[in-house]
Design a protein around this motif. Structure first.
Motif, PDB file in Angstrom:
ATOM      1  N   ALA A 822       0.843  -1.213   0.000  1.00 29.29           N
ATOM      2  CA  ALA A 822       0.000   0.000   0.000  1.00 29.29           C
ATOM      3  C   ALA A 822       0.869   1.251   0.000  1.00 29.29           C
ATOM      4  O   ALA A 822       0.591   2.232  -0.732  1.00 29.29           O
ATOM      5  N   VAL A 823       1.929   1.254   0.818  1.00 23.76           N
ATOM      6  CA  VAL A 823       2.845   2.396   0.856  1.00 23.76           C
ATOM      7  C   VAL A 823       3.515   2.564  -0.507  1.00 23.76           C
ATOM      8  O   VAL A 823       3.593   3.674  -1.061  1.00 23.76           O
ATOM      9  N   ARG A 824       3.984   1.467  -1.076  1.00 29.55           N
ATOM     10  CA  ARG A 824       4.671   1.527  -2.377  1.00 29.55           C
ATOM     11  C   ARG A 824       3.746   2.094  -3.452  1.00 29.55           C
ATOM     12  O   ARG A 824       4.139   2.981  -4.235  1.00 29.55           O
ATOM     13  N   ALA A 825       2.513   1.592  -3.495  1.00 29.65           N
ATOM     14  CA  ALA A 825       1.564   2.063  -4.513  1.00 29.65           C
ATOM     15  C   ALA A 825       1.260   3.548  -4.321  1.00 29.65           C
ATOM     16  O   ALA A 825       1.178   4.307  -5.309  1.00 29.65           O
ATOM     17  N   ARG A 826       1.139   3.987  -3.083  1.00 27.37           N
ATOM     18  CA  ARG A 826       0.817   5.385  -2.810  1.00 27.37           C
ATOM     19  C   ARG A 826       1.974   6.302  -3.207  1.00 27.37           C
ATOM     20  O   ARG A 826       1.779   7.350  -3.831  1.00 27.37           O
ATOM     21  N   VAL A 827       3.181   5.880  -2.871  1.00 26.26           N
ATOM     22  CA  VAL A 827       4.358   6.704  -3.161  1.00 26.26           C
ATOM     23  C   VAL A 827       4.624   6.769  -4.665  1.00 26.26           C
ATOM     24  O   VAL A 827       4.840   7.838  -5.236  1.00 26.26           O
ATOM     25  N   LEU A 828       4.589   5.610  -5.325  1.00 27.76           N
ATOM     26  CA  LEU A 828       4.899   5.576  -6.751  1.00 27.76           C
ATOM     27  C   LEU A 828       3.779   6.160  -7.602  1.00 27.76           C
ATOM     28  O   LEU A 828       4.027   6.654  -8.708  1.00 27.76           O
ATOM     29  N   GLY A 829       2.557   6.128  -7.092  1.00 33.99           N
ATOM     30  CA  GLY A 829       1.427   6.586  -7.881  1.00 33.99           C
ATOM     31  C   GLY A 829       1.124   8.064  -7.757  1.00 33.99           C
ATOM     32  O   GLY A 829       0.135   8.549  -8.333  1.00 33.99           O
ATOM     33  N   GLN A 830       1.950   8.807  -7.021  1.00 27.95           N
ATOM     34  CA  GLN A 830       1.658  10.232  -6.868  1.00 27.95           C
ATOM     35  C   GLN A 830       1.973  10.995  -8.177  1.00 27.95           C
ATOM     36  O   GLN A 830       2.837  10.592  -8.955  1.00 27.95           O
ATOM     37  N   ALA A 831       1.274  12.073  -8.400  1.00 32.71           N
ATOM     38  CA  ALA A 831       1.494  12.882  -9.612  1.00 32.71           C
ATOM     39  C   ALA A 831       2.828  13.609  -9.523  1.00 32.71           C
ATOM     40  O   ALA A 831       3.215  14.079  -8.449  1.00 32.71           O
ATOM     41  N   ARG A 832       3.527  13.683 -10.654  1.00 31.73           N
ATOM     42  CA  ARG A 832       4.839  14.312 -10.675  1.00 31.73           C
ATOM     43  C   ARG A 832       4.913  15.342 -11.803  1.00 31.73           C
ATOM     44  O   ARG A 832       4.233  15.217 -12.829  1.00 31.73           O
ATOM     45  N   VAL A 833       5.788  16.326 -11.627  1.00 31.54           N
ATOM     46  CA  VAL A 833       6.067  17.301 -12.688  1.00 31.54           C
ATOM     47  C   VAL A 833       7.058  16.631 -13.639  1.00 31.54           C
ATOM     48  O   VAL A 833       8.204  16.352 -13.260  1.00 31.54           O
ATOM     49  N   LEU A 834       6.637  16.350 -14.867  1.00 28.23           N
ATOM     50  CA  LEU A 834       7.436  15.526 -15.768  1.00 28.23           C
ATOM     51  C   LEU A 834       8.782  16.161 -16.104  1.00 28.23           C
ATOM     52  O   LEU A 834       9.799  15.470 -16.213  1.00 28.23           O
ATOM     53  N   GLU A 835       8.807  17.490 -16.281  1.00 29.94           N
ATOM     54  CA  GLU A 835      10.071  18.135 -16.621  1.00 29.94           C
ATOM     55  C   GLU A 835      11.080  17.948 -15.498  1.00 29.94           C
ATOM     56  O   GLU A 835      12.259  17.646 -15.738  1.00 29.94           O
ATOM     57  N   THR A 836      10.611  18.134 -14.271  1.00 30.38           N
ATOM     58  CA  THR A 836      11.496  17.944 -13.111  1.00 30.38           C
ATOM     59  C   THR A 836      11.965  16.503 -13.034  1.00 30.38           C
ATOM     60  O   THR A 836      13.144  16.223 -12.765  1.00 30.38           O
ATOM     61  N   LEU A 837      11.035  15.595 -13.250  1.00 27.62           N
ATOM     62  CA  LEU A 837      11.381  14.169 -13.183  1.00 27.62           C
ATOM     63  C   LEU A 837      12.428  13.819 -14.235  1.00 27.62           C
ATOM     64  O   LEU A 837      13.411  13.128 -13.940  1.00 27.62           O
TER      65      LEU A 837
END
Length: 974
Positions: A822-837
């Motif tokens: 559950a922690v893994r899915a929550r952390v990895l599934g958060q929205a990110r700024v693609l340019e920063t990523l």
């Protein structure tokens, strides 16, 4: 086979039945006891018993009152309950006050039971197992109850034997050997016994003390007389004491110390064979169990002991000489294809493998055969033939012995006796019986020769590799030796000769004992004969010689390879294929065991079978023997790693399956390591608590990152691990040395690392890297689930989230595993700024290329990147493995907010499948990335097995590298 059939009494044998019936009726009339109430079935059974056995007819007539009482008891028609025979004999002996009464009572009881057992056997009311069990229970009861009767009376006369060191009273220990020890007595078997006592000392409580040995010698003599002496009532059991140390010339009874010293210093191979079936049948059973444990290392060696084959072969040759000398070819025990050959087959495997495979440390032969089938030592059809043939022979043995209660295994010459045997065995005539008997003897003899046969064959002139003996023994002139090697095909014959001379003249070989040197001299010509069959014979010899040098002083391994030409063939194939495997076997010769079974070597088990096999191995080891547990884990890992590598070379395992198996192997080992560490830590400190106050069980998981997390382990990979718990950090454990929860789980983690990384004689399990835990090397060794979640959500860097994509729970609590997911899915599934990523992923990759890539080609980005003279680092250079991994991780982090299926799996191949299915990457690009990834990893595997770094010439994989780089740039990564 099933029970032999019941057939009608032949006309020629009917007089035997009539005579027995008439004698019984006459005796019954004298006694005034009628048989009018007997049902017809009992009269039919009595007739059959009289035809089959003179002993039954004579005993029924001689002691008609006893026989009629037995018939009325109903015991002829039913199976005795466990312990019932002993209880009956105890009641019979209750009023005995004199030795003469003891002797008479034992014999009369034996005759009653012998009659009952033969009756049930010939009337097919009991199968082979029941007959042997009843006979063995009868012997046990007679031996032990006679001893229990004699011992206190002996103490009254001579005092109580007392240990000089312990001051404790001493009892005798009676070991039953052979068929008695295995609960396999036949209808007229003698009993082989060994007497012992725990401790030297003297008797106390009598006017004149006796040395303990003298006391027990006199007691043993009385016991033998009570059992063995022939009186008007017959005998109880013929008693043979010749299996004791020094045989007939040795002391009748020896102390434990003397027994241990004898078997350690002078025990012979045939005594190991005899001791397999040793069982405590009388006296002090607790001390008897201790004696058997003391003697166990003599019987079962911890290494593979193929010298047992030599010993059994020698024993068989001596038996064959005796059979020929005495004209005993018709002996169904000792002759070709007889009972003894089945026993030798089973016990060969026990002596060879029993020290390591504890499941083989059994006494009953049929149970050993079942283990040989279940563990894959022998094919099921072979075991079926051995089992059925053995049963047929044992039923035949009983038929021969039932006739006159006489110990014989010889087929009769007399036509009437032949007719009786055929009748008992359920055949209409002797010819039909003999035909079936011959079938089973031929099958058993064939299987015996497959197991015990001399690898040189029967012709001593045809020694395998005989043409190489003079060269190895140094009797050839050097130029002749070089010429022979050159003609055989060696490219550098002088170098090959020097290798052989260095071994032969080295200190290790020169200081070998005679037996070891003989084994080496027998092995080396075989080795050379097989080596020259290889195209790369120089390389094969170079790689195998360190192994020979390593095991020269442990010559049992040389016997293994000499006795198993197929194993030697497979050894040379593997050494030719991989210097890594050659080095591994030389370092850990116990791996030679894996070469014995070709089918098993090239067919590693599936994950459930792997886990079950390891669990079974560890359950056979005492819980407090950590050293053996650690050795078992390491041997398991070495053996299965070899099987995976061998299968990869043989082409029976493709690349992806190799990684699957290596990952399953790690998971099976981690599961048992966690169990061992948990048990040990709880035993020291007690059980930790959950927040609600209940016990943790264990509320702990081992999370795998990197290759193990991505199910992509390779040969020699280390493990990237993170430990997580969900207990109460503050609550104390409930043990003798309580700890707070945080300290407990830290100790647990330390224990796991210790079990994994400690070097023993079999190496270490795995290198472990814990730097991916929260805060890296400066962080806590074990994190709570809540602390792990806070760190990942608030403090973790992007590269740590990249690593989390390949993280999964390997073993541990299902409840905590769900929390982690559950922690893994929550952390990895958060929205990110693609340019920063993109910037952060690109920056991290650039750092890695700068630090780890090939400097001469600017990590594969320079103008000379595809130059054949420059290396391409398969993992770190541009267009390689890490580029593909970073693209997959970038895509998963970028799009999993909208496509959660991208983080369902942790392996790159299935994440790429998800990207294709969601149309996030073109299908053609996904296919190319997957092909490139598999090609790179396959090359990396091959290089690892060749002990070479993961680099290839720069002109290799050029097109794949360019395409990987194109996709990298199209994703906007720099």
């Amino acid at each position: 086979m099933s029970l032999p059939s019941l057939v009608a009494i032949p006309v020629a044998l009917e007089p035997l039945a009539e005579r027995g019936r008439a004698a019984l009726l006459a005796k019954a009339e004298e006694l005034g006891q009628g048989t009018e109430g007997w049902p017809a079935e009992r009269w039919q059974a009595f007739a059959r018993a009289c035809v089959a056995s003179d002993f039954v007819a004579e005993q029924a007539s001689r002691d008609a009152a006893g026989f009629l009482a037995l018939a009325e008891s109903g015991e002829l028609e039913r199976t005795l309950r466990p312990g019932e025979m002993r209880t009956q004999l105890q009641a019979w002996l209750a009023d005995c006050t004199q030795e003469e009464e003891l002797s008479r009572t034992l014999r009369r009881f034996r005759n009653r039971q012998q009659l009952r057992i033969i009756w049930r056997d010939v009337n097919r009311l009991a199968d082979l197992a029941e007959t042997c069990r009843d006979l063995s229970d009868l012997a046990d009861a007679c031996i032990d109850l006679a001893y229990q009767w004699l011992y206190p009376r002996h103490c009254e006369q001579f005092g109580t034997p007392t240990g000089r060191r312990s001051g404790a009273s001493q009892q005798m220990i009676i070991l039953g050997m052979g068929k008695l020890g295995a609960h396999e007595l036949n209808l007229s078997s003698d009993i082989d016994l060994i007497f012992g006592f725990p401790e030297a000392g003297e008797t106390e409580g009598a006017r004149r003390s006796l040395d303990n040995q003298e006391f027990f010698t006199r007691l043993g003599q009385k016991l033998i007389k009570a059992l063995d002496a022939i009186t008007v009532d017959g005998f109880v059991f013929r008693t043979d004491m010749r299996l004791r140390p020094y045989g007939s010339s040795g002391g009748l009874v020896l102390s434990f110390a003397a027994l241990e010293q004898y078997y350690q210093d002078q025990g012979r191979d045939w005594e190991r064979y005899a001791m397999i079936k040793a069982r405590v049948v009388g006296g002090d059973r607790r001390e008897g169990a201790r004696l058997l444990k003391i003697l166990q290392p003599f019987v079962y060696r911890r290494y593979l002991d193929f010298s047992a084959i030599e010993a059994l072969r020698t024993m068989k040759q001596l038996i064959q000489q005796e059979v020929r000398r005495k004209g005993m070819a018709e002996n169904i025990k000792l002759g070709a294809g007889g009972i003894r050959e089945v026993e030798f087959i089973a016990q060969a495997f026990q002596l060879i493998h029993g020290g390591r495979d504890l499941s083989l440390q059994l006494r009953p032969l049929l149970k050993v055969l079942a283990i040989l089938e279940g563990q894959g030592y022998l094919p099921a059809p072979v075991v079926a033939e051995l089992r059925d043939g053995y049963r047929f022979l044992r039923y035949t043995e009983h038929a021969l012995q039932a006739i006159a209660d006489r110990q014989t295994q010889m087929l009769p010459d007399d036509p009437r006796e032949q007719a009786r045997v055929a009748f008992i065995m359920g055949f209409d005539n002797w010819t039909a019986f003999l035909e079936r008997l011959q079938h089973w003897r031929e099958r058993i003899d064939w299987h015996f020769h497959q197991v015990i046969a001399d690898p040189d064959g029967e012709d001593e002139d045809e020694v395998v590799g005989g043409e190489w003996q003079p060269l190895w023994l140094g009797t050839l002139e050097e130029d002749m030796a070089v010429r022979q090697l050159a003609e055989a095909g060696f490219q550098a014959p002088d170098v090959a000769l020097r290798r052989l001379q260095d071994l032969r003249n080295g200190n290790q070989v020169r200081s070998m004992q005679r037996l070891g040197r003989e084994r080496l001299d027998a092995f080396m010509p075989r080795l050379l004969a097989q080596t020259v069959e290889h195209d790369e014979m120089d390389q094969v010899l170079e790689r195998v010689m360190p192994l020979v040098a390593a095991v020269a002083r442990r010559s049992a391994y040389l016997v293994l390879l000499t006795e198993n030409p197929g194993a030697l063939t497979r050894l040379l194939q593997l050494c030719s294929a991989s210097p890594l495997i050659a080095e591994q076997i030389a370092r850990y010769p116990l791996l030679l065991d894996e070469l014995l079974n070709e089918g098993r070597l090239y067919s590693p088990p599936q994950a459930p079978e792997l886990a079950a096999e390891l669990r079974e191995r560890l359950t056979r080891i005492p819980e407090d023997d950590l050293e053996q547990q650690m050795e078992a884990l390491r041997h398991f890992k070495l053996a299965h790693s070899l099987r995976v590598a061998a299968s990869e070379f043989a082409g029976t395992l493709p690349l992806m399956k190799v990684s699957d198996y290596l990952t399953w192997l790690a998971e099976a080992i981690l599961d048992q390591v966690l169990a061992l560490a948990w048990r040990d830590t709880v035993a020291r400190h007690g059980t930790p608590k959950r927040i609600d106050g209940s016990d943790c069980d264990p509320d702990f998981v081992i999370v795998g990152y990197g290759k193990v997390g991505g199910i992509e382990l390779g040969h020699g990979s280390d493990l990237d691990l993170v430990f997580i718990h969900d207990g109460d950090p503050q609550a104390d454990t409930d043990g003798p040395k309580p700890l707070d929860g945080t300290s407990f789980f830290t100790r647990l983690g330390q224990r796991i690392i210790h079990l994994l990384t400690t070097h023993t004689t079999s190496g270490q399990l795995y290198e472990v890297d814990m730097r991916l835990r929260p805060s890296g090397a400066s962080g806590l060794l074990v994190s709570s689930l809540s602390a792990f979640a806070r760190y990942q959500e608030n403090e973790a860097w992007t590269w740590e989230h990249q690593a989390l994509i390949r993280a999964r729970v390997l073993v541990g609590s299902p409840r905590v595993a769900e929390g982690f997911e559950a922690v893994r899915a929550r952390v990895l599934g958060q929205a990110r700024v693609l340019e920063t990523l993109r910037d952060e992923v690109s920056e991290m990759r650039a750092k890695m290329r700068g630090n780890l890539g090939t400097h001469a080609t600017q990590a594969g980005l320079g103008e000379n990147a595809f130059d054949a003279t420059q290396p391409f680092d398969l993992k770190q250079d541009a267009g390689g493995i890490v580029d593909i991994e970073f693209m997959v991780q970038y895509a998963a982090l970028a799009w999993s907010h909208h496509y959660p299926q991208l983080i369902r799996y942790t392996d790159n191949m299935r994440i790429l499948d998800g990207l294709s299915a969601a149309d996030l990457l073109p299908a053609a690009d996904v296919q190319l990335l997957q092909e490139a990834y598999k090609a790179y990893r396959a090359a990396t595997h091959r290089l690892a097995l060749q002990k070479q770094p993961g680099k290839v010439p720069g002109d290799q994989f050029a097109e794949l590298r360019r395409e990987v780089r194109r996709i990298w740039l199209e994703l906007g990564l720099a």
